[in-house]
Design an enzyme around this catalytic site. Structure first.
Site, PDB file in Angstrom:
ATOM      1  N   GLU A  71       4.027  -6.030   4.240  1.00  0.00           N
ATOM      2  CA  GLU A  71       5.271  -5.623   4.734  1.00  0.00           C
ATOM      3  C   GLU A  71       5.834  -6.218   6.112  1.00  0.00           C
ATOM      4  OE1 GLU A  71       4.036  -2.025   2.103  1.00  0.00           O
ATOM      5  OE2 GLU A  71       3.206  -2.848   3.758  1.00  0.00           O
ATOM      6  N   THR A  72       7.238  -6.336   6.220  1.00  0.00           N
ATOM      7  CA  THR A  72       7.801  -6.875   7.312  1.00  0.00           C
ATOM      8  C   THR A  72       8.844  -5.739   7.674  1.00  0.00           C
ATOM      9  OG1 THR A  72       7.116  -9.160   7.169  1.00  0.00           O
ATOM     10  CG2 THR A  72       9.030  -8.601   8.696  1.00  0.00           C
TER      11      THR A  72
END
Length: 230
Positions: A52-53
Site C-alpha cells: 500500500e501507498t
C-alpha cells in the site's frame, strides 16, 4: 489534467508491525497530497510497488484525510496504512486522533510504544480465511498456490493466549504476499470475537483487541525506513 506519475515526488517510507527489535514489518509509502496534486495516484502506487501507498492531506484540528492504494486498486480501508500514517504524523509533530478514509473515520492512538487504529470489520476487503491445524504448514505455503483472490492462512500457536501464525496472499490486489495485514487481522478478530497476537509473514507482529458490535482495534510497532524519490 493528470499525469501518469510524479517525477520528483518524495515518498516517505515506514515499516509497520515490526517485532520488538524493529525487524520485519510491512513497508508503507506515504506521500503528501500537495506533492502529487496533478498525478495519477493509482499509477504512482503501482510504480512504488509496496502493498500500500497512501496519499495524505494536511492535518486540520486533529483529523486528516487519506486515500489508500495497492499496486492495482484503491481500498476503502486498510490496517497497516492507518497505523503507519498515524505513527508518522506523530513523528512529524502533526499528531491526529482521526484518519478519515473512504470507509469512514478511523480513531488512532499511541500508547506504550504501540500505535492503534479502531475500525469496523465490515470495512475490510473480503478475505478467504483458511485455518490450518498445524502451524508448521503455514511456512510451507507458496504464493503460486494462490493465483487469484485474497487469502488469509492462519493457525493457532497458542489458542488460550490468542497467539496466531499467519500468511496472506492477495494477487487480486497486486500483492503476491503481504508481510503484515491489519485489515485481515481485524476481520479475523471479529470472526473469533477475541483479541489476538499474530505473527505474520517473515516475523511481523500484529496485536488486536475485540471491542464490540463489529468494532476492533489493531496495533503494532512502527519504525522509519529510508525515503525514496520518484
Amino acid at each position: 489534467m493528470t499525469v501518469p506519475e510524479s517525477d520528483g515526488a518524495q515518498i516517505e517510507v515506514v515499516r509497520v508491525f515490526t517485532d520488538a527489535a524493529g525487524r520485519f514489518g510491512n513497508l508503507l509509502g506515504i506521500v503528501r497530497r500537495s506533492a502529487v496534486e496533478n498525478a495519477d495516484h493509482q499509477a504512482l502506487a503501482a510504480r512504488v510497488g509496496y502493498s500500500e501507498t497512501v496519499v495524505v492531506d494536511e492535518p486540520v484540528n486533529g483529523r486528516v484525510k487519506m486515500r489508500i492504494y495497492t499496486p492495482t486498486t484503491e481500498l476503502r480501508f486498510a490496517g497497516h496504512p492507518t497505523v503507519g500514517t498515524a505513527w508518522w504524523l506523530n513523528d512529524q509533530q502533526r499528531p491526529v486522533k482521526i484518519i478519515d478514509v473512504p470507509a469512514g473515520p478511523v480513531e488512532v492512538t499511541l500508547s506504550e510504544g504501540l500505535t492503534w487504529a479502531r475500525a469496523r470489520a465490515e470495512w475490510t476487503p473480503a478475505f478467504q480465511f483458511h485455518q490450518f491445524e498445524d502451524p508448521a504448514e503455514i511456512a510451507t505455503l507458496d504464493p503460486a498456490d494462490f493465483p487469484e483472490g485474497q487469502h488469509y492462512c492462519w493457525a493457532w500457536t497458542n489458542e488460550p493466549r490468542g497467539a496466531v501464525r499467519a500468511r496472506m496472499f492477495a494477487p487480486a490486489m497486486g500483492i503476491p504476499e503481504d508481510q503484515a495485514t491489519g485489515a485481515a487481522a481485524i476481520a479475523l478478530t471479529a470472526l473469533l470475537t477475541r483479541g489476538l497476537n499474530i505473527t505474520q509473514g517473515e516475523g511481523s507482529q500484529i496485536f488486536t483487541e475485540w471491542d464490540s458490535d463489529g468494532w476492533a482495534r489493531v496495533g503494532g510497532r512502527v519504525v522509519a525506513d529510508h525515503p525514496i524519490l520518484l
